[in-house]
Design a protein around this motif. Structure first.
Motif, PDB file in Angstrom:
ATOM      1  N   MET A 387     -13.780  13.989   6.794  1.00 19.32           N
ATOM      2  CA  MET A 387     -15.212  14.747   6.349  1.00 19.32           C
ATOM      3  C   MET A 387     -14.980  15.373   5.213  1.00 19.32           C
ATOM      4  SD  MET A 387     -17.386  13.491   8.716  1.00 19.32           S
ATOM      5  CE  MET A 387     -17.021  12.753  10.427  1.00 19.32           C
ATOM      6  N   SER A 388     -15.830  15.278   4.232  1.00 19.47           N
ATOM      7  CA  SER A 388     -15.540  16.044   2.798  1.00 19.47           C
ATOM      8  C   SER A 388     -16.745  17.053   2.786  1.00 19.47           C
ATOM      9  CB  SER A 388     -15.588  15.003   1.684  1.00 19.47           C
ATOM     10  OG  SER A 388     -14.824  14.042   1.759  1.00 19.47           O
ATOM     11  N   LEU A 389     -16.198  18.207   2.569  1.00 22.49           N
ATOM     12  CA  LEU A 389     -17.275  19.112   2.307  1.00 22.49           C
ATOM     13  C   LEU A 389     -17.235  19.669   0.671  1.00 22.49           C
ATOM     14  CD1 LEU A 389     -15.907  19.538   5.227  1.00 22.49           C
ATOM     15  CD2 LEU A 389     -17.086  21.958   5.080  1.00 22.49           C
ATOM     16  N   GLY A 390     -18.426  19.989   0.105  1.00 19.54           N
ATOM     17  CA  GLY A 390     -18.289  20.442  -1.345  1.00 19.54           C
ATOM     18  C   GLY A 390     -18.166  19.380  -2.296  1.00 19.54           C
ATOM     19  N   ALA A 391     -17.983  19.681  -3.606  1.00 19.09           N
ATOM     20  CA  ALA A 391     -17.924  18.655  -4.629  1.00 19.09           C
ATOM     21  C   ALA A 391     -16.704  17.495  -4.228  1.00 19.09           C
ATOM     22  CB  ALA A 391     -17.509  19.462  -6.007  1.00 19.09           C
ATOM     23  N   HIS A 392     -17.234  16.184  -4.484  1.00 19.94           N
ATOM     24  CA  HIS A 392     -16.156  15.432  -4.312  1.00 19.94           C
ATOM     25  C   HIS A 392     -16.341  14.264  -5.162  1.00 19.94           C
ATOM     26  CE1 HIS A 392     -13.922  12.740  -1.534  1.00 19.94           C
ATOM     27  NE2 HIS A 392     -14.867  11.770  -1.829  1.00 19.94           N
ATOM     28  N   GLY A 393     -15.261  14.127  -6.119  1.00 23.77           N
ATOM     29  CA  GLY A 393     -15.354  13.087  -7.259  1.00 23.77           C
ATOM     30  C   GLY A 393     -15.216  11.887  -6.842  1.00 23.77           C
ATOM     31  N   ALA A 394     -15.470  10.782  -7.847  1.00 24.93           N
ATOM     32  CA  ALA A 394     -15.491   9.468  -7.483  1.00 24.93           C
ATOM     33  C   ALA A 394     -13.955   8.881  -7.119  1.00 24.93           C
ATOM     34  CB  ALA A 394     -16.109   8.632  -8.577  1.00 24.93           C
ATOM     35  N   HIS A 395     -13.884   8.065  -6.511  1.00 24.27           N
ATOM     36  CA  HIS A 395     -12.521   7.443  -6.053  1.00 24.27           C
ATOM     37  C   HIS A 395     -12.190   6.523  -7.266  1.00 24.27           C
ATOM     38  CE1 HIS A 395     -13.434   7.876  -1.636  1.00 24.27           C
ATOM     39  NE2 HIS A 395     -13.450   8.818  -2.090  1.00 24.27           N
ATOM     40  N   GLN A 396     -10.809   6.499  -7.422  1.00 26.77           N
ATOM     41  CA  GLN A 396     -10.257   5.735  -8.578  1.00 26.77           C
ATOM     42  C   GLN A 396     -10.515   4.130  -8.098  1.00 26.77           C
ATOM     43  OE1 GLN A 396      -6.698   7.047 -10.342  1.00 26.77           O
ATOM     44  NE2 GLN A 396      -6.672   8.857  -8.839  1.00 26.77           N
ATOM     45  N   PHE A 397     -10.296   3.359  -9.182  1.00 30.15           N
ATOM     46  CA  PHE A 397     -10.448   1.699  -9.092  1.00 30.15           C
ATOM     47  C   PHE A 397      -9.573   1.404  -7.880  1.00 30.15           C
ATOM     48  CE2 PHE A 397      -9.340  -2.505  -9.936  1.00 30.15           C
ATOM     49  CZ  PHE A 397     -10.617  -3.112  -9.958  1.00 30.15           C
TER      50      PHE A 397
END
Length: 397
Positions: A387-397
């Motif tokens: 589970m992710s909380l807060g700002a979550h950047g896009a995953h890499q290729f």
């Protein structure tokens, strides 16, 4: 590598502070900056029926890598990131500093530099955080040769070439402590800059539906070969420490060669609703035996090797299924002589992810080993949540 064993109350305070930061930062602004950094946490828990060789997770209930991260543009010239990982192992809480680096933002001609502690960019999976994986553990080749995922203190120079196809190249230099060969007597003088890497990755699109990327990498480990004065018995300890939880590589050598490939397909390029990812990597680690080892004690081949193939199909926006096969072929010492050993893993996973921020996964693993220590059960079932909380950047290729 820094591992701090800390009381759970300290961890609780840190989590509380970060949770407050997540709420305030998310409410104030969308773009992270030095005065308002992006702060996030990733919660990772599991239940597993048995242990796996070289793996970080044990049997029963446990915590995987619970990640606390903060990042921001420092100014128009530099970007910075800090990532700490909390793990529960054998009843003790461990706090590990996984990333603490700065990176340039405005170098000319596509060049960039990174300095501090960061994930090496060799291979396909290594520069990605563990919570982004489609399986509960890294492939066995990663666990054997890179300690699961290789992060270290050092510098990187990379460049993105001005070509029609995506093409990036890089050079790295690291301290290399987690990749050092065994030194049971504490007599060896290790080089302070022990690891150098070079890599190249190229990729592009195939029509509107598909994309691909291929890479080659080389890692030079100045401290990876056992010293000539080491007795053969020291080599056995490397294999016996298969359950060491310090993120150290269990099998090292002077040279590591890698090749990787990934192919992705999505209808009309819309990756959100349906997609397929096929990937594979191969590693060969050479020159691990001491120079001058007697012929009767020398291994039949002075290299380890490992590989995996993986396929993940996202059936709907909320469900995905994956299949992976991987194996390692290594040399270990038993009764003063080297013997080949292999470990094979076949894995099937089903994941429910109602949003980009939550995943619940069930996985079945069948493992088969020959002369390989640490196998308690051929069949392992794992239930995991991320589970992710807060700002979550896009995953890499």
């Amino acid at each position: 590598m820094t591992v701090v064993k800390t009381p759970i109350t300290v961890v609780a305070m840190a989590c509380a502070w970060l949770s407050c930061g997540v709420i305030s930062c998310g409410a104030i602004a969308q773009e992270p900056s030095l005065t308002n950094p992006a702060i996030s946490a990733v919660l990772n828990g599991y239940y597993q029926t048995a242990e796996r060789p070289l793996a970080e997770s044990g049997s029963g209930f446990g915590l995987g890598e619970t990640e606390l991260a903060m990042s921001a543009n420092i100014d128009d010239m530099f970007y910075g990131k800090l990532t700490a990982v909390i793990e529960l192992h054998e009843g003790e809480t461990e706090l590990i500093l996984e990333e603490a680096f700065i990176q340039t933002l405005a170098m000319p001609a596509g060049f960039a530099m990174r300095a501090g502690r960061f994930l090496s960019d060799i291979g396909y999976l290594n520069n990605q955080h563990l919570h982004t994986d489609a399986f509960t553990e890294r492939p066995v080749a990663y666990r054997a040769f890179l300690g699961g995922h290789y992060f270290d203190d050092g510098v990187r120079l990379s460049v993105v070439a001005p070509t029609d196809l995506y093409w990036t190249m890089g050079l790295e230099a690291f301290r290399g402590e987690s990749l050092r060969a065994d030194d049971d007597h504490g007599e060896r003088e290790f080089k302070e800059v022990g690891v150098y890497t070079v890599y190249s990755k190229i990729g592009g699109d195939i029509g509107d539906n598909s994309a691909w990327q291929a890479g080659l990498s080389y890692l030079r480990n100045e401290n990876g070969q056992l010293a000539p004065h080491h007795e053969a018995g020291a080599l056995a300890e490397v294999a016996e420490d298969a359950h060491d939880h310090s993120h150290r590589a269990s099998y090292t050598g002077k040279n590591t060669y890698g090749a990787d490939f990934v192919y992705k397909w999505a209808p009309n390029g819309n990756y959100k609703y349906q997609n397929v990812t096929l990937s594979g990597e191969y590693f060969r680690v050479t020159d691990f035996a001491p120079v001058g080892l007697a012929a009767e004690d020398a291994p039949s081949k002075d290299y380890h090797q490992g590989w995996y193939l993986s396929g993940v199909y996202q059936l709907t926006p909320s469900w995905s299924a994956g299949l992976r096969y991987g194996e390692v072929d290594t040399q270990a010492l038993h009764d003063e002589h080297f013997h080949g050993q292999t470990l094979q893993e076949s894995e099937l996973t089903l994941a429910w992810h109602p949003s980009h921020f939550s995943t619940v996964r069930v996985q079945y693993t069948h493992q088969n080993g020959v002369n390989f220590d640490g196998i308690e059960d051929d069949n392992i079932f794992t239930l995991q949540y991320i589970m992710s909380l807060g700002a979550h950047g896009a995953h890499q290729f």
